[in-house]
Design a protein around this motif. Structure first.
Motif, PDB file in Angstrom:
ATOM      1  N   ILE A   1       0.857  -1.183   0.000  1.00  0.00           N
ATOM      2  CA  ILE A   1       0.000   0.000   0.000  1.00  0.00           C
ATOM      3  C   ILE A   1       0.895   1.236   0.000  1.00  0.00           C
ATOM      4  O   ILE A   1       2.003   1.206   0.528  1.00  0.00           O
ATOM      5  CB  ILE A   1      -0.975   0.024   1.193  1.00  0.00           C
ATOM      6  CG1 ILE A   1      -0.230   0.036   2.531  1.00  0.00           C
ATOM      7  CG2 ILE A   1      -1.939  -1.154   1.113  1.00  0.00           C
ATOM      8  CD1 ILE A   1      -1.132   0.285   3.728  1.00  0.00           C
ATOM      9  N   VAL A   2       0.399   2.276  -0.613  1.00  0.00           N
ATOM     10  CA  VAL A   2       1.147   3.529  -0.679  1.00  0.00           C
ATOM     11  C   VAL A   2       0.450   4.530   0.227  1.00  0.00           C
ATOM     12  O   VAL A   2      -0.763   4.711   0.153  1.00  0.00           O
ATOM     13  CB  VAL A   2       1.207   4.064  -2.125  1.00  0.00           C
ATOM     14  CG1 VAL A   2       1.990   5.376  -2.180  1.00  0.00           C
ATOM     15  CG2 VAL A   2       1.838   3.026  -3.045  1.00  0.00           C
ATOM     16  N   VAL A   3       1.226   5.149   1.106  1.00  0.00           N
ATOM     17  CA  VAL A   3       0.680   6.105   2.060  1.00  0.00           C
ATOM     18  C   VAL A   3       1.536   7.359   2.093  1.00  0.00           C
ATOM     19  O   VAL A   3       2.702   7.343   1.694  1.00  0.00           O
ATOM     20  CB  VAL A   3       0.588   5.503   3.484  1.00  0.00           C
ATOM     21  CG1 VAL A   3      -0.311   4.266   3.496  1.00  0.00           C
ATOM     22  CG2 VAL A   3       1.956   5.179   4.042  1.00  0.00           C
TER      23      VAL A   3
ATOM     24  N   ASN B   1      11.794   5.498   7.556  1.00  0.00           N
ATOM     25  CA  ASN B   1      10.441   6.062   7.549  1.00  0.00           C
ATOM     26  C   ASN B   1       9.911   6.319   6.143  1.00  0.00           C
ATOM     27  O   ASN B   1       8.993   7.111   5.956  1.00  0.00           O
ATOM     28  CB  ASN B   1      10.391   7.348   8.375  1.00  0.00           C
ATOM     29  CG  ASN B   1      10.860   7.117   9.786  1.00  0.00           C
ATOM     30  OD1 ASN B   1      10.559   6.096  10.387  1.00  0.00           O
ATOM     31  ND2 ASN B   1      11.613   8.053  10.312  1.00  0.00           N
ATOM     32  N   LYS B   2      10.487   5.620   5.168  1.00  0.00           N
ATOM     33  CA  LYS B   2      10.045   5.760   3.777  1.00  0.00           C
ATOM     34  C   LYS B   2       9.391   4.485   3.261  1.00  0.00           C
ATOM     35  O   LYS B   2       8.623   4.528   2.320  1.00  0.00           O
ATOM     36  CB  LYS B   2      11.224   6.132   2.878  1.00  0.00           C
ATOM     37  CG  LYS B   2      11.793   7.486   3.191  1.00  0.00           C
ATOM     38  CD  LYS B   2      12.943   7.819   2.296  1.00  0.00           C
ATOM     39  CE  LYS B   2      13.496   9.198   2.678  1.00  0.00           C
ATOM     40  NZ  LYS B   2      14.652   9.537   1.879  1.00  0.00           N
ATOM     41  N   MET B   3       9.706   3.361   3.889  1.00  0.00           N
ATOM     42  CA  MET B   3       9.141   2.083   3.501  1.00  0.00           C
ATOM     43  C   MET B   3       9.259   1.145   4.690  1.00  0.00           C
ATOM     44  O   MET B   3      10.273   1.171   5.397  1.00  0.00           O
ATOM     45  CB  MET B   3       9.881   1.493   2.305  1.00  0.00           C
ATOM     46  CG  MET B   3       9.208   0.289   1.670  1.00  0.00           C
ATOM     47  SD  MET B   3       9.580  -1.296   2.406  1.00  0.00           S
ATOM     48  CE  MET B   3      11.111  -1.695   1.632  1.00  0.00           C
ATOM     49  N   ALA B   4       8.231   0.367   4.924  1.00  0.00           N
ATOM     50  CA  ALA B   4       8.260  -0.571   6.042  1.00  0.00           C
ATOM     51  C   ALA B   4       7.602  -1.880   5.622  1.00  0.00           C
ATOM     52  O   ALA B   4       6.769  -1.911   4.715  1.00  0.00           O
ATOM     53  CB  ALA B   4       7.528   0.021   7.249  1.00  0.00           C
ATOM     54  N   VAL B   5       8.009  -2.945   6.298  1.00  0.00           N
ATOM     55  CA  VAL B   5       7.400  -4.253   6.086  1.00  0.00           C
ATOM     56  C   VAL B   5       6.889  -4.734   7.436  1.00  0.00           C
ATOM     57  O   VAL B   5       7.618  -4.708   8.430  1.00  0.00           O
ATOM     58  CB  VAL B   5       8.402  -5.261   5.494  1.00  0.00           C
ATOM     59  CG1 VAL B   5       7.745  -6.621   5.297  1.00  0.00           C
ATOM     60  CG2 VAL B   5       8.983  -4.750   4.179  1.00  0.00           C
TER      61      VAL B   5
ATOM     62  N   HIS C   1       8.137   9.773  -5.794  1.00  0.00           N
ATOM     63  CA  HIS C   1       8.527  11.124  -6.206  1.00  0.00           C
ATOM     64  C   HIS C   1       7.312  12.023  -6.411  1.00  0.00           C
ATOM     65  O   HIS C   1       7.260  12.823  -7.335  1.00  0.00           O
ATOM     66  CB  HIS C   1       9.411  11.083  -7.453  1.00  0.00           C
ATOM     67  CG  HIS C   1      10.619  10.217  -7.269  1.00  0.00           C
ATOM     68  ND1 HIS C   1      11.646  10.540  -6.424  1.00  0.00           N
ATOM     69  CD2 HIS C   1      10.924   8.996  -7.776  1.00  0.00           C
ATOM     70  CE1 HIS C   1      12.552   9.569  -6.437  1.00  0.00           C
ATOM     71  NE2 HIS C   1      12.135   8.618  -7.240  1.00  0.00           N
ATOM     72  N   LYS C   2       6.330  11.847  -5.527  1.00  0.00           N
ATOM     73  CA  LYS C   2       5.137  12.676  -5.548  1.00  0.00           C
ATOM     74  C   LYS C   2       4.853  13.126  -4.126  1.00  0.00           C
ATOM     75  O   LYS C   2       5.184  12.437  -3.178  1.00  0.00           O
ATOM     76  CB  LYS C   2       3.946  11.903  -6.097  1.00  0.00           C
ATOM     77  CG  LYS C   2       4.136  11.486  -7.544  1.00  0.00           C
ATOM     78  CD  LYS C   2       2.951  10.713  -8.035  1.00  0.00           C
ATOM     79  CE  LYS C   2       3.206  10.305  -9.479  1.00  0.00           C
ATOM     80  NZ  LYS C   2       2.156   9.455  -9.996  1.00  0.00           N
ATOM     81  N   GLU C   3       4.239  14.277  -3.967  1.00  0.00           N
ATOM     82  CA  GLU C   3       3.957  14.815  -2.646  1.00  0.00           C
ATOM     83  C   GLU C   3       2.541  14.564  -2.171  1.00  0.00           C
ATOM     84  O   GLU C   3       2.279  14.553  -0.978  1.00  0.00           O
ATOM     85  CB  GLU C   3       4.235  16.326  -2.633  1.00  0.00           C
ATOM     86  CG  GLU C   3       5.701  16.654  -2.842  1.00  0.00           C
ATOM     87  CD  GLU C   3       5.954  18.144  -2.845  1.00  0.00           C
ATOM     88  OE1 GLU C   3       5.111  18.901  -2.322  1.00  0.00           O
ATOM     89  OE2 GLU C   3       6.994  18.550  -3.370  1.00  0.00           O
ATOM     90  N   ASN C   4       1.609  14.389  -3.076  1.00  0.00           N
ATOM     91  CA  ASN C   4       0.202  14.273  -2.691  1.00  0.00           C
ATOM     92  C   ASN C   4      -0.116  12.891  -2.124  1.00  0.00           C
ATOM     93  O   ASN C   4       0.534  11.905  -2.448  1.00  0.00           O
ATOM     94  CB  ASN C   4      -0.705  14.541  -3.897  1.00  0.00           C
ATOM     95  CG  ASN C   4      -0.535  15.949  -4.416  1.00  0.00           C
ATOM     96  OD1 ASN C   4      -0.241  16.865  -3.657  1.00  0.00           O
ATOM     97  ND2 ASN C   4      -0.713  16.127  -5.707  1.00  0.00           N
TER      98      ASN C   4
END
Length: 128
Positions: free
Chosen positions: A8-10, A34-38, A56-59
């Motif tokens: 999932i992308v958050v 704090n950029k990707m977790a499992v 590479h997106k902020e929204n």
């Protein structure tokens, strides 16, 4: 065949880690800056939490209408327990309290723009 993981992308990885570990019973395996977790649950199901900034997106990411992830619980009491844990979280939005939905009992909530369902397994008494 077993499902290995869902990605999932958050927007906020740390808030997602907090939600899944404290309220939904997952254990953190790794947190990469704090950029990707499992994370993993007791059923050897992995959840990959991918931070939007890695895209590479902020929204906050958009999910398709009606896309959601669901977690089965053993009974209505377990659904209410999770609801009680979650309802005080400031960043969550709820459609309603737990109630009869389709042929089960549960509720939906949103973390950022991701819809999640907590419900009783409607198939638990059937032979699969």
């Amino acid at each position: 065949m077993n499902l290995n993981h869902i990605n999932i992308v958050v927007q906020d990885v740390n808030k997602a880690i907090n939600l899944f570990t404290k309220a939904l019973g997952f254990s953190l395996i790794v947190n990469r800056n704090n950029k990707m977790a499992v994370l993993e649950n007791d059923h050897n199901f992995a959840l990959v939490i991918w931070g939007q900034e890695l895209n590479h997106k902020e929204n906050t990411p958009e999910y398709p209408e009606n896309f959601h992830i669901g977690f089965y619980q053993k009974d209505e009491h377990a659904v209410w327990d999770i609801y009680e844990k979650l309802k005080t979280e400031a960043d969550l939005q709820f459609e309603s309290e737990p109630k009869k939905i389709r042929n089960t009992f549960g509720f939906y909530f949103f973390f950022e723009k991701l819809m999640m369902e907590i419900s009783v397994d409607p198939f638990k008494d059937t032979i699969r």
